[in-house]
Design an enzyme around this catalytic site. Structure first.
Site, short mmCIF file in Angstrom:
data_model
loop_
_atom_site.label_atom_id
_atom_site.label_comp_id
_atom_site.label_asym_id
_atom_site.label_seq_id
_atom_site.Cartn_x
_atom_site.Cartn_y
_atom_site.Cartn_z
N LYS A 66 -0.92 -1.10 -4.46
CA LYS A 66 -2.31 -0.06 -4.12
C LYS A 66 -1.57 1.15 -3.83
O LYS A 66 -0.73 1.50 -3.09
CB LYS A 66 -3.05 -0.75 -2.99
CG LYS A 66 -4.33 -0.03 -2.45
CD LYS A 66 -5.00 -0.66 -1.20
CE LYS A 66 -6.28 -0.02 -0.93
NZ LYS A 66 -7.07 -0.50 0.05
N TYR A 76 0.83 -1.15 0.01
CA TYR A 76 -0.17 -0.09 0.00
C TYR A 76 1.11 1.17 0.11
O TYR A 76 1.45 1.53 0.93
CB TYR A 76 -1.03 -0.02 1.24
CG TYR A 76 -1.96 0.75 1.36
CD1 TYR A 76 -2.39 1.83 0.08
CD2 TYR A 76 -2.91 0.98 2.37
CE1 TYR A 76 -3.30 2.63 0.05
CE2 TYR A 76 -4.12 1.70 2.24
CZ TYR A 76 -4.41 2.87 1.04
OH TYR A 76 -5.30 3.74 1.21
#
Length: 304
Positions: free
Chosen positions: A168, A142
């Site tokens: 992400k 992330y």
């Protein structure tokens, strides 16, 4: 066990979401209520759910609570929808969380930022590599806050970590995203991860990032799925209507107070009859007037 490549295929298509974590009146984890929440959400068609993610308040969970959350999610959703587990914080803590999630049967890991301290590209990459090599299941990194990887760093990690299968983005740097997408190609699955990702969904799809995680799926799952399908189909009439009628007014409430990106989701769940309890400190719950504003927006959407 789901292989990393199988996980990549799963998260490369469809809507993703991250359930809020249920707390009781004393602020303790409420496993039965959490299981009921997952049973409610599972049939709506999300490709995967992230347990103990950012919206699931992983940053406020003690280690045993984290294990209880992941165990409950995996057991409840077995055969229904894949569960990925959040893991983050200092490297050794992230490794411990990731290994516990793998032991409990999670299909993959969403590696959240290391938090607080700034770090070099080499340091962040070393953090990601150590977590990846501590487990055999797939890992999605992330990109957010203090943990931002460049295209070159990701390319090196892709070579060293076969189970790093996803990226992400929660930063919104278009130039960086284009560089990453062009350099890495189909090596990763790419996920939109900006707060209230629906607002950015069409733009990110044009960049080659067709998948995103939806927070509002927690309380308006039918609308969340309808919006995702409209974006995928290029149905601008539907996406524009929902942006004007719901998402942009929703942002006006969410942006009032730092941390409301989580608080407003729990508020929405409460308003639709799936109360998850209060947020934990340092977050704060919405004020009564803000709850009324959100309730009005939800009612306009109709039954879910």
């Amino acid at each position: 066990m789901t292989t990393p490549q199988e996980l990549k295929d799963i998260v490369s298509d469809g809507l993703l979401s991250f359930p809020v974590t249920d707390f009781d009146r004393n602020g303790d984890f409420n496993a039965p209520a959490y299981a009921q929440r997952l049973e409610w959400l599972a049939p709506y068609g999300a490709s995967a759910l992230f347990a103990a993610g950012g919206t699931g308040e992983i940053f406020s969970l003690a280690p045993q609570e984290y294990a209880d959350v992941i165990r409950t999610a995996v057991q409840t959703c077995a055969g229904k929808v894949p569960i990925l587990a959040g893991a983050g914080g200092p490297t050794r803590s992230a490794i411990a969380y990731a290994q516990e999630a793998e032991r409990l049967g999670a299909k993959g890991i969403l590696l959240l930022p290391h938090y607080l301290t700034e770090a070099s590209q080499q340091g962040i990459a070393a953090h990601v590599e150590q977590v990846c090599k501590s487990v055999s299941i797939g890992v999605i990194v992330y990109n957010r806050a203090q943990s931002r990887l460049s295209a070159d760093s990701l390319a090196q990690l892709a070579e060293r970590c076969p189970n790093l299968i996803g990226f992400k983005d929660g930063v919104g740097d278009i130039e960086a995203m284009v560089r990453i997408r062009r350099k890495l190609g189909d090596r990763f699955s790419y996920l939109g991860g900006l707060p209230t990702a629906e607002v950015y969904a069409a733009a990110y799809r044009a960049l080659g990032v067709p998948v995103y995680s939806s927070a509002v799926f927690n309380f308006v799952p039918r609308t969340a799925m309808a919006f995702y399908r409209a974006v995928a189909a290029g149905d601008h009439a539907t996406t524009n209507r929902l942006l004007d009628d719901f998402f942009l007014p929703y942002l006006e409430i969410r942006n009032r107070v730092p941390g409301y990106a989580v608080s407003i989701v729990k508020a929405g769940a409460k308003l639709v009859g799936h109360d998850a309890g209060p947020v934990r400190a340092p977050l704060t719950d919405l004020l009564p007037a803000e709850l009324d504003m959100l309730d009005g927006l939800i009612r306009k959407l109709g039954p879910q």
